[in-house]
Design an enzyme around this catalytic site. Sequence first.
Site, PDB file in Angstrom:
ATOM      1  N   LYS A   1      -7.098  -9.340  -8.391  1.00 26.98           N
ATOM      2  CA  LYS A   1      -8.302  -9.554  -7.465  1.00 26.98           C
ATOM      3  C   LYS A   1      -9.294  -8.295  -7.976  1.00 26.98           C
ATOM      4  O   LYS A   1      -9.092  -7.303  -8.115  1.00 26.98           O
ATOM      5  CB  LYS A   1      -7.890  -9.212  -6.132  1.00 26.98           C
ATOM      6  CG  LYS A   1      -9.094  -9.635  -5.126  1.00 26.98           C
ATOM      7  CD  LYS A   1      -8.538  -9.561  -3.580  1.00 26.98           C
ATOM      8  CE  LYS A   1      -9.650  -9.885  -2.345  1.00 26.98           C
ATOM      9  NZ  LYS A   1      -9.149  -9.847  -1.302  1.00 26.98           N
TER      10      LYS A   1
ATOM     11  N   LYS B   1     -12.635  -2.481  -6.521  1.00 28.71           N
ATOM     12  CA  LYS B   1     -13.503  -1.388  -6.353  1.00 28.71           C
ATOM     13  C   LYS B   1     -12.623  -0.144  -6.997  1.00 28.71           C
ATOM     14  O   LYS B   1     -13.216   0.912  -7.415  1.00 28.71           O
ATOM     15  CB  LYS B   1     -14.283  -0.800  -5.264  1.00 28.71           C
ATOM     16  CG  LYS B   1     -13.197  -0.777  -3.709  1.00 28.71           C
ATOM     17  CD  LYS B   1     -14.451  -0.638  -2.821  1.00 28.71           C
ATOM     18  CE  LYS B   1     -13.645  -0.731  -1.429  1.00 28.71           C
ATOM     19  NZ  LYS B   1     -13.794  -2.299  -1.154  1.00 28.71           N
TER      20      LYS B   1
ATOM     21  N   LYS C   1       0.864  -1.242  -0.069  1.00 25.33           N
ATOM     22  CA  LYS C   1       0.147   0.011   0.049  1.00 25.33           C
ATOM     23  C   LYS C   1       1.092   1.203   0.042  1.00 25.33           C
ATOM     24  O   LYS C   1       0.464   2.329  -0.769  1.00 25.33           O
ATOM     25  CB  LYS C   1      -1.128  -0.054   1.227  1.00 25.33           C
ATOM     26  CG  LYS C   1      -2.031  -1.051   0.878  1.00 25.33           C
ATOM     27  CD  LYS C   1      -3.153  -0.874   2.133  1.00 25.33           C
ATOM     28  CE  LYS C   1      -4.340  -1.755   2.009  1.00 25.33           C
ATOM     29  NZ  LYS C   1      -5.367  -1.549   2.975  1.00 25.33           N
TER      30      LYS C   1
END
Length: 344
Positions: free
Chosen positions: A206, A209, A122
Amino acid sequence: MTDTTPTYSGPMRVFSGVQPTGNLHLGNYLGALKKFADLQKAGHDCLFCVVDLHAITLPVEKGALVSQTRQIAAAFMAAGVDPAKSVIFPQSAVLAHAELAWIFNCVARMGWVERMTQFKDKAGKDAERASVGLFTYPVLQAADILAYKATHVPVGEDQKQHLELSRDIAERFNREYGAPGFFPLPEPMIQGPGARIMSLKDGTKKMSKSDPSDLSRINLIDDADAIANKIKRAKTDAEPIPGTVEGLEGRPEVANLVGIYAALSGQTATSVLAEFEGKGFGAFKPALAEVTVAHLAPITARYRELLADPEGIDRVLADGAERARAVSEPVMQDVRRTVGFWGA
């Protein structure tokens, strides 16, 4: 580091959390929400949390947290979680999470947290500009679980490392404070098909959104036409459907679509392949669209109905927070006494 070999034999208390980031999709449903409802049906003591404290480790649009928290709570209920049987609550409404996280920050070791791969993923190349909260995120996860002495946590493969850290922290706390068995070592629950749903446009990634292409995912709010169109345009290859699971190797997009069909129809991948062996995607995709629409339509209708009543969602969250505090506060009283804080 401890392993995750099951060691707990008492009654199961299940904890899981979902970040309030909005735009829930099929991957969230099959990977988490549907499994939550199944765990409730199995009779487990379940707490399902909207983890808004975790959400602020990365920038959040001002004013978005409340509405997104309601979206997650509505999705829990639309998927079949009954707030009368399970506890649905916002993380920030229960102070035990933050208090126990600080104590665990003083129990955990830098080397343990530095090994967590999700921070590296991240933060990327700009790790020095990332928030400290993003770095200590897994420690807060441990507090989320152990504030309720949860014994089991439904996890995907990408969260197993964090659960191992929770076990390490629990074990070290018990040892350092001379309280053997005080915290259980939470065990992972990796349940059947649908645990990892991939993008409709790239079977190696994966479903997310954050993907710029809406065609990469099926949103819980999508209508039947949108679902059918996305499945029709999903990436595949030129070969027919194989007859065995081994035949899916090297065909990630096909494996993903077969997995979705299996999860939504309640079949195994083997039985799906037996049904469609040798057929092309001109036959398979319409069948998959039909199964998907049939399964999701009542959930989507209920989801929209719940979102239209924000006050009703808020009542559920307030009641859930009160019930969660009733479970966590006795644990925290014992933690304070065990650590030796004044007045405990």
